[in-house]
Design an enzyme around this catalytic site. Sequence first.
Site, PDB file in Angstrom:
ATOM      1  N   GLY A 153       0.803  -1.239   0.000  1.00 60.60           N
ATOM      2  CA  GLY A 153       0.000   0.000   0.000  1.00 60.60           C
ATOM      3  C   GLY A 153       0.826   1.274   0.000  1.00 60.60           C
ATOM      4  O   GLY A 153       0.294   2.344   0.246  1.00 60.60           O
ATOM      5  N   ILE A 203      -1.361   1.672  -7.056  1.00 70.66           N
ATOM      6  CA  ILE A 203      -2.747   1.228  -6.866  1.00 70.66           C
ATOM      7  C   ILE A 203      -3.081   1.041  -5.382  1.00 70.66           C
ATOM      8  O   ILE A 203      -4.147   1.440  -4.918  1.00 70.66           O
ATOM      9  CB  ILE A 203      -2.967  -0.096  -7.648  1.00 70.66           C
ATOM     10  CG1 ILE A 203      -2.906   0.167  -9.158  1.00 70.66           C
ATOM     11  CG2 ILE A 203      -4.277  -0.757  -7.240  1.00 70.66           C
ATOM     12  CD1 ILE A 203      -2.792  -1.084 -10.024  1.00 70.66           C
ATOM     13  N   GLY A 204      -2.160   0.441  -4.638  1.00 71.39           N
ATOM     14  CA  GLY A 204      -2.410   0.192  -3.217  1.00 71.39           C
ATOM     15  C   GLY A 204      -2.580   1.481  -2.441  1.00 71.39           C
ATOM     16  O   GLY A 204      -3.486   1.603  -1.598  1.00 71.39           O
ATOM     17  N   TYR A 262       5.864 -13.451 -15.050  1.00 74.43           N
ATOM     18  CA  TYR A 262       4.902 -12.527 -14.444  1.00 74.43           C
ATOM     19  C   TYR A 262       3.467 -12.978 -14.724  1.00 74.43           C
ATOM     20  O   TYR A 262       2.647 -13.110 -13.794  1.00 74.43           O
ATOM     21  CB  TYR A 262       5.118 -11.110 -15.007  1.00 74.43           C
ATOM     22  CG  TYR A 262       4.066 -10.104 -14.581  1.00 74.43           C
ATOM     23  CD1 TYR A 262       4.045  -9.599 -13.285  1.00 74.43           C
ATOM     24  CD2 TYR A 262       3.082  -9.660 -15.470  1.00 74.43           C
ATOM     25  CE1 TYR A 262       3.078  -8.675 -12.888  1.00 74.43           C
ATOM     26  CE2 TYR A 262       2.116  -8.743 -15.083  1.00 74.43           C
ATOM     27  CZ  TYR A 262       2.121  -8.263 -13.786  1.00 74.43           C
ATOM     28  OH  TYR A 262       1.160  -7.354 -13.396  1.00 74.43           O
ATOM     29  N   SER A 302       2.526   2.621  -2.588  1.00 72.29           N
ATOM     30  CA  SER A 302       2.548   3.413  -3.818  1.00 72.29           C
ATOM     31  C   SER A 302       1.496   2.902  -4.799  1.00 72.29           C
ATOM     32  O   SER A 302       0.810   1.914  -4.536  1.00 72.29           O
ATOM     33  CB  SER A 302       3.959   3.390  -4.449  1.00 72.29           C
ATOM     34  OG  SER A 302       4.120   2.299  -5.307  1.00 72.29           O
TER      35      SER A 302
HETATM   36  N1  LIG Z   1       0.426  -0.752 -13.060  1.00 69.64           N
HETATM   37  C1  LIG Z   1      -0.085  -1.610 -13.914  1.00 69.64           C
HETATM   38  O1  LIG Z   1      -0.186  -1.344 -15.122  1.00 69.64           O
HETATM   39  C2  LIG Z   1      -0.588  -2.945 -13.427  1.00 69.64           C
HETATM   40  C3  LIG Z   1      -1.246  -3.772 -14.349  1.00 69.64           C
HETATM   41  C4  LIG Z   1      -1.697  -5.021 -13.927  1.00 69.64           C
HETATM   42  C5  LIG Z   1      -1.524  -5.420 -12.621  1.00 69.64           C
HETATM   43  N2  LIG Z   1      -0.893  -4.591 -11.745  1.00 69.64           N
HETATM   44  C6  LIG Z   1      -0.718  -5.071 -10.371  1.00 69.64           C
HETATM   45  O2  LIG Z   1      -1.078  -4.089  -9.443  1.00 69.64           O
HETATM   46  C7  LIG Z   1      -0.379  -4.317  -8.214  1.00 69.64           C
HETATM   47  C8  LIG Z   1       0.141  -2.985  -7.700  1.00 69.64           C
HETATM   48  O3  LIG Z   1       1.112  -2.512  -8.597  1.00 69.64           O
HETATM   49  P1  LIG Z   1       1.326  -0.958  -8.942  1.00 69.64           P
HETATM   50  O4  LIG Z   1       1.185  -0.832 -10.406  1.00 69.64           O
HETATM   51  O5  LIG Z   1       0.536  -0.111  -8.038  1.00 69.64           O
HETATM   52  O6  LIG Z   1       2.905  -0.842  -8.666  1.00 69.64           O
HETATM   53  P2  LIG Z   1       3.730  -0.142  -7.510  1.00 69.64           P
HETATM   54  O7  LIG Z   1       3.430   1.308  -7.459  1.00 69.64           O
HETATM   55  O8  LIG Z   1       5.139  -0.586  -7.738  1.00 69.64           O
HETATM   56  O9  LIG Z   1       3.156  -0.793  -6.171  1.00 69.64           O
HETATM   57  C9  LIG Z   1       3.505  -2.084  -5.767  1.00 69.64           C
HETATM   58  C10 LIG Z   1       3.371  -2.146  -4.271  1.00 69.64           C
HETATM   59  O10 LIG Z   1       3.701  -3.475  -3.855  1.00 69.64           O
HETATM   60  C11 LIG Z   1       4.737  -3.386  -2.881  1.00 69.64           C
HETATM   61  N3  LIG Z   1       5.561  -4.575  -2.898  1.00 69.64           N
HETATM   62  C12 LIG Z   1       6.308  -5.065  -3.906  1.00 69.64           C
HETATM   63  N4  LIG Z   1       6.940  -6.166  -3.519  1.00 69.64           N
HETATM   64  C13 LIG Z   1       6.568  -6.382  -2.225  1.00 69.64           C
HETATM   65  C14 LIG Z   1       6.893  -7.368  -1.271  1.00 69.64           C
HETATM   66  N5  LIG Z   1       7.745  -8.370  -1.547  1.00 69.64           N
HETATM   67  N6  LIG Z   1       6.353  -7.278  -0.043  1.00 69.64           N
HETATM   68  C15 LIG Z   1       5.510  -6.264   0.260  1.00 69.64           C
HETATM   69  N7  LIG Z   1       5.175  -5.301  -0.598  1.00 69.64           N
HETATM   70  C16 LIG Z   1       5.705  -5.360  -1.835  1.00 69.64           C
HETATM   71  C17 LIG Z   1       5.503  -2.129  -3.244  1.00 69.64           C
HETATM   72  O11 LIG Z   1       6.240  -1.646  -2.169  1.00 69.64           O
HETATM   73  P3  LIG Z   1       7.829  -1.728  -2.094  1.00 69.64           P
HETATM   74  O12 LIG Z   1       8.351  -2.117  -3.444  1.00 69.64           O
HETATM   75  O13 LIG Z   1       8.238  -0.374  -1.654  1.00 69.64           O
HETATM   76  O14 LIG Z   1       8.047  -2.748  -1.066  1.00 69.64           O
HETATM   77  C18 LIG Z   1       4.338  -1.204  -3.579  1.00 69.64           C
HETATM   78  O15 LIG Z   1       3.732  -0.720  -2.412  1.00 69.64           O
HETATM   79  C19 LIG Z   1       0.706  -5.348  -8.517  1.00 69.64           C
HETATM   80  O16 LIG Z   1       0.311  -6.601  -8.010  1.00 69.64           O
HETATM   81  C20 LIG Z   1       0.739  -5.377 -10.029  1.00 69.64           C
HETATM   82  O17 LIG Z   1       1.136  -6.614 -10.550  1.00 69.64           O
HETATM   83  C21 LIG Z   1      -0.411  -3.368 -12.121  1.00 69.64           C
END
Ligand SMILES: NC(=O)c1ccc[n+]([C@@H]2O[C@H](COP(=O)([O-])OP(=O)(O)OC[C@H]3O[C@@H](n4cnc5c(N)ncnc54)[C@H](OP(=O)(O)O)[C@@H]3O)[C@@H](O)[C@H]2O)c1
Length: 250
Positions: free
Chosen positions: A14, A18-19, A150, A16
């Site tokens: 949470g 989406i979270g 992925y 950054s």
């Molecule tokens: N953006 C897109 O286009 C897209 C499309 C399809 C699906 N998604 C999915 O949406 C979700 C959120 O991604 P986002 O796009 O919002 O990217 P993001 O801004 O990089 O957010 C990812 C979040 O997950 C956390 N995280 C990553 N690895 C972790 C771990 N091992 N333990 C705990 N926290 C962890 C990150 O925090 P830290 O890295 O600081 O720990 C960050 O808070 C992901 O599951 C992603 O696969 C995104």
Amino acid sequence: MSKLSGKTAVITGGTSGIGFATAQLFLKEGAKVIITGRNPQAVEEAVINLGTGAHGIVSDTANMAHVNELPERIKAISTKVDVLFVNAGVGLFAPFEQTDEALFDANLDINFKGAFFTVQKLLPLLPDGASVILNTTILVHSGLATASAYSASKGALLSLGKTLAIELAERKIRVNCIAPGPITTPLYGKMGMPEDALNEFAAGVQAKVPLKTFGQPEHIAQTALFLASSDSAYVTGAEISVDGGKSMAF
Ligand SMILES: NC(=O)c1ccc[n+]([C@@H]2O[C@H](COP(=O)([O-])OP(=O)(O)OC[C@H]3O[C@@H](n4cnc5c(N)ncnc54)[C@H](OP(=O)(O)O)[C@@H]3O)[C@@H](O)[C@H]2O)c1
């Protein structure tokens, strides 16, 4: 009346994207929100920025010791978890032949194994009628070169969502998936691509989206709110694509 007043929501990852946007919206709707993240400074800053009602736990989804102790750490903040948004994830891409064990494990350990055991370990804290939301991707249904590990990790997560929707129905716990299309978040900057290549990749993706734009984290947050609240009381086992039409376009 706020849609989530009296509820506690846990949002993994949470800090950054989406979270974080979902945490903001859930707080606005009256929930107590607990976010997790693996970077202590990012968790601390996010909680400060989210403000009253937000709590943070430093927890690495890929670390089973952290996942095992998460329930106890949550219990220090709330006795129950009404909404669990399993969102923490990474998008680590490489051509199939260059996908080594480390890249494979990083995708699978965070996006699937960590998600699987997070739901399992937190289940005792979920009251009957709780909502579990899994963040997958539209790539589960189509092929994108370099996304083998992925996409497979998220395909496994989608499958888990369907199984749990059946297993947990007895307790009226609803389990649904959100499948985002391309959403503007820091995720892309973490893929390890040089900036030029990343911009080219993003432009190519955007051109193929019928609505001709990337989505915003708030679009996913609004969908998560629908699935978290009683507005979706009769929805379980579903997968909602939020993708500007990308997944159905020829
Ligand atoms: N953006 C897109 O286009 C897209 C499309 C399809 C699906 N998604 C999915 O949406 C979700 C959120 O991604 P986002 O796009 O919002 O990217 P993001 O801004 O990089 O957010 C990812 C979040 O997950 C956390 N995280 C990553 N690895 C972790 C771990 N091992 N333990 C705990 N926290 C962890 C990150 O925090 P830290 O890295 O600081 O720990 C960050 O808070 C992901 O599951 C992603 O696969 C995104």
